[in-house]
Design an enzyme around this catalytic site. Structure first.
Site, PDB file in Angstrom:
ATOM      1  N   ASP A  36     -27.149  13.064  16.346  1.00 12.76           N
ATOM      2  CA  ASP A  36     -27.233  14.459  16.970  1.00 12.76           C
ATOM      3  C   ASP A  36     -27.909  14.353  18.360  1.00 12.76           C
ATOM      4  OD1 ASP A  36     -27.843  16.363  13.862  1.00 12.76           O
ATOM      5  OD2 ASP A  36     -25.889  15.097  14.802  1.00 12.76           O
ATOM      6  N   LEU A  82       8.071   5.951  -2.410  1.00  9.19           N
ATOM      7  CA  LEU A  82       7.906   4.943  -3.512  1.00  9.19           C
ATOM      8  C   LEU A  82       8.845   5.143  -4.648  1.00  9.19           C
ATOM      9  CD1 LEU A  82       4.336   4.000  -3.027  1.00  9.19           C
ATOM     10  CD2 LEU A  82       6.258   2.443  -2.365  1.00  9.19           C
ATOM     11  N   LYS A 115      -2.824   4.889  -5.935  1.00  9.09           N
ATOM     12  CA  LYS A 115      -2.215   5.733  -5.364  1.00  9.09           C
ATOM     13  C   LYS A 115      -2.802   7.138  -5.067  1.00  9.09           C
ATOM     14  CE  LYS A 115       2.478   7.405  -4.748  1.00  9.09           C
ATOM     15  NZ  LYS A 115       2.329   8.737  -4.501  1.00  9.09           N
ATOM     16  N   ARG A 136       4.602  12.286   7.453  1.00  7.95           N
ATOM     17  CA  ARG A 136       5.601  11.647   7.069  1.00  7.95           C
ATOM     18  C   ARG A 136       6.916  12.471   7.465  1.00  7.95           C
ATOM     19  NH1 ARG A 136       8.973   9.787   2.921  1.00  7.95           N
ATOM     20  NH2 ARG A 136       9.156  11.754   1.857  1.00  7.95           N
ATOM     21  N   GLU A 173      -3.050   7.665   3.728  1.00  5.65           N
ATOM     22  CA  GLU A 173      -3.194   8.817   2.977  1.00  5.65           C
ATOM     23  C   GLU A 173      -4.215   9.633   3.198  1.00  5.65           C
ATOM     24  OE1 GLU A 173      -0.397   8.728   0.746  1.00  5.65           O
ATOM     25  OE2 GLU A 173      -0.744  10.578  -0.247  1.00  5.65           O
ATOM     26  N   LYS A 314       2.976   5.517 -12.101  1.00  2.14           N
ATOM     27  CA  LYS A 314       2.177   6.821 -12.077  1.00  2.14           C
ATOM     28  C   LYS A 314       1.411   7.069 -13.492  1.00  2.14           C
ATOM     29  CE  LYS A 314       3.619   9.535  -9.453  1.00  2.14           C
ATOM     30  NZ  LYS A 314       3.799  10.001  -8.227  1.00  2.14           N
TER      31      LYS A 314
HETATM   32  C1  LIG Z   1       4.668   5.507   0.657  1.00  2.22           C
HETATM   33  C2  LIG Z   1       3.437   4.567   0.411  1.00  2.22           C
HETATM   34  C3  LIG Z   1       2.263   5.203  -0.247  1.00  2.22           C
HETATM   35  N1  LIG Z   1       1.216   4.188  -0.349  1.00  2.22           N
HETATM   36  N2  LIG Z   1      -0.164   4.647  -1.144  1.00  2.22           N
HETATM   37  C4  LIG Z   1      -0.807   3.371  -1.172  1.00  2.22           C
HETATM   38  N3  LIG Z   1      -1.897   3.368  -1.515  1.00  2.22           N
HETATM   39  N4  LIG Z   1       0.076   2.528  -0.647  1.00  2.22           N
HETATM   40  C5  LIG Z   1       1.262   2.941  -0.097  1.00  2.22           C
HETATM   41  N5  LIG Z   1       2.361   2.434   0.547  1.00  2.22           N
HETATM   42  C6  LIG Z   1       3.573   3.115   0.512  1.00  2.22           C
HETATM   43  O1  LIG Z   1       4.656   2.711   1.255  1.00  2.22           O
HETATM   44  C7  LIG Z   1       4.585   1.297   1.585  1.00  2.22           C
HETATM   45  C8  LIG Z   1       5.124   0.636   0.591  1.00  2.22           C
HETATM   46  C9  LIG Z   1       5.591   1.113   2.809  1.00  2.22           C
END
Ligand SMILES: Cc1c[n+]2nc(N)[nH]c2nc1OC(C)C
Length: 323
Positions: A36, A82, A115, A136, A173, A314
């Site tokens: 700070d 995916l 994921k 996205r 993400e 999933k």
């Molecule tokens: C849509 C997506 C989402 N995710 N999430 C991870 N951890 N990897 C990852 N890769 C993605 O797409 C790549 C396979 C291009």
């Protein structure tokens, strides 16, 4: 004068380094009070010498006035979704499709990572400086949320190291950890506001604010998971090499990333992560497996809307207790 200009540059680098240690490595090097103090010194210099302000200054993370709308951004490399599998038999079928397409019986090497249940972002760096961040959207067209992404402390404003590419899009993400989500909902209720249904909705709502000061007040984090456009250096030979590279540049990647040989190892990874799911600090909705080798990825390519070379395994949906 030169020494003021030099001091400002020194403070920017020092503060960005401390911020990296604290937010990306979760390993603070100096006490907050020290951070700070230096931050205030830089703010003073920048208010006395506005010409020394720069986009990579940590004092510039929280933007000025609110936007009245989000501009659109075209993704040069689409942000695809995916395909999903829900059990071992379907994962086995995915692996078989990969081997059939590659016309091999050899067991495949996959990169695995959780994921996250957040929202996908593409962050563009030019000569190492953050210039644009886009959601996205529909995969081809997203929203320009640059000012909001700049407020996320685990997102570097400037990449570090020697081999910085001229242009690179880091994909990842953005998510809200469970603890931050609970705290946010308590304050929502305390202020007679509607609580968020789950961390994913809270993260999406926080990122798509037109006023970046609201985004800055929300506990958002990022885990990076890929590279889109890259210019000036050659694309890494594998997903795991790409992850090491972006980590070198100061981006935050999942500590759960693992390279696995064959389906048996993938199944063990799934079972292990499923057991630890509730104790993770963030929501996940499965595991992403990617063929690690870049050349094989290119040979496998994409089916209509998702890569042939990647799959999301999933987990059963978790009932979120709405507070
Ligand atoms: C849509 C997506 C989402 N995710 N999430 C991870 N951890 N990897 C990852 N890769 C993605 O797409 C790549 C396979 C291009």
């Amino acid at each position: 004068s030169i020494d003021i200009k030099q001091r400002a540059a020194e403070l920017r680098d020092l503060l960005n380094h401390y911020s990296y240690q604290y937010y990306v490595l979760d390993n603070p090097e100096v006490p907050d009070a020290e951070y700070d103090r230096l931050f205030r010194e830089l703010q003073t210099i920048e208010s006395d010498y506005p010409e020394l302000l720069s986009a990579d200054s940590p004092t510039q993370r929280v933007g000025g006035q609110a936007l009245d709308k989000f501009d659109e951004v075209q993704h040069a490399i689409p942000m695809l979704s995916l395909d999903n599998v829900f059990d071992q038999q379907e994962l086995t079928a995915f692996d078989k499709r990969v081997r059939d397409w590659l016309n091999t019986n050899q067991q495949q090497t996959y990169a695995a990572e959780p994921k996250l249940d957040g929202l996908a972002i593409s962050i563009r760096y030019e000569n190492g400086v953050l210039v644009q961040a886009a959601t996205r959207g529909d995969g081809s067209t997203g929203e320009d949320v640059t000012v909001n992404v700049r407020t996320i402390n685990s997102v570097p404003l400037k990449l570090q190291g020697e081999h910085i590419p001229a242009v690179v899009e880091i994909r990842g993400e953005i998510f809200m950890p469970k603890a931050g989500f609970e705290k946010l909902n308590q304050s929502q209720l305390a202020n007679n506001k509607k609580p968020f249904v789950n961390p994913r909705n809270a993260a999406a709502g926080s990122l798509r604010q037109l006023d970046s000061k609201i985004t800055a007040s929300r506990p958002l984090e990022i885990y990076c998971y890929g590279i889109g456009v890259i210019e000036g250096i050659s694309r890494p030979a594998s997903h795991s090499a790409a992850m090491s590279l972006i980590a070198e540049w100061g981006c935050r990647i999942s500590p759960e990333l693992k390279v696995l040989d064959g389906l048996e190892a993938c199944q063990q990874y799934i079972d292990d992560l499923a057991q630890r799911r509730d104790s993770l600090e963030y929501d996940i909705d499965g595991v992403v497996f990617k063929v690690d080798d870049t050349i094989l990825q290119e040979r496998l390519g994409f089916v209509s809307r998702a890569p042939r070379w990647a799959i999301a395994y999933k987990f059963p949906a978790q009932e979120e207790m709405t507070t």
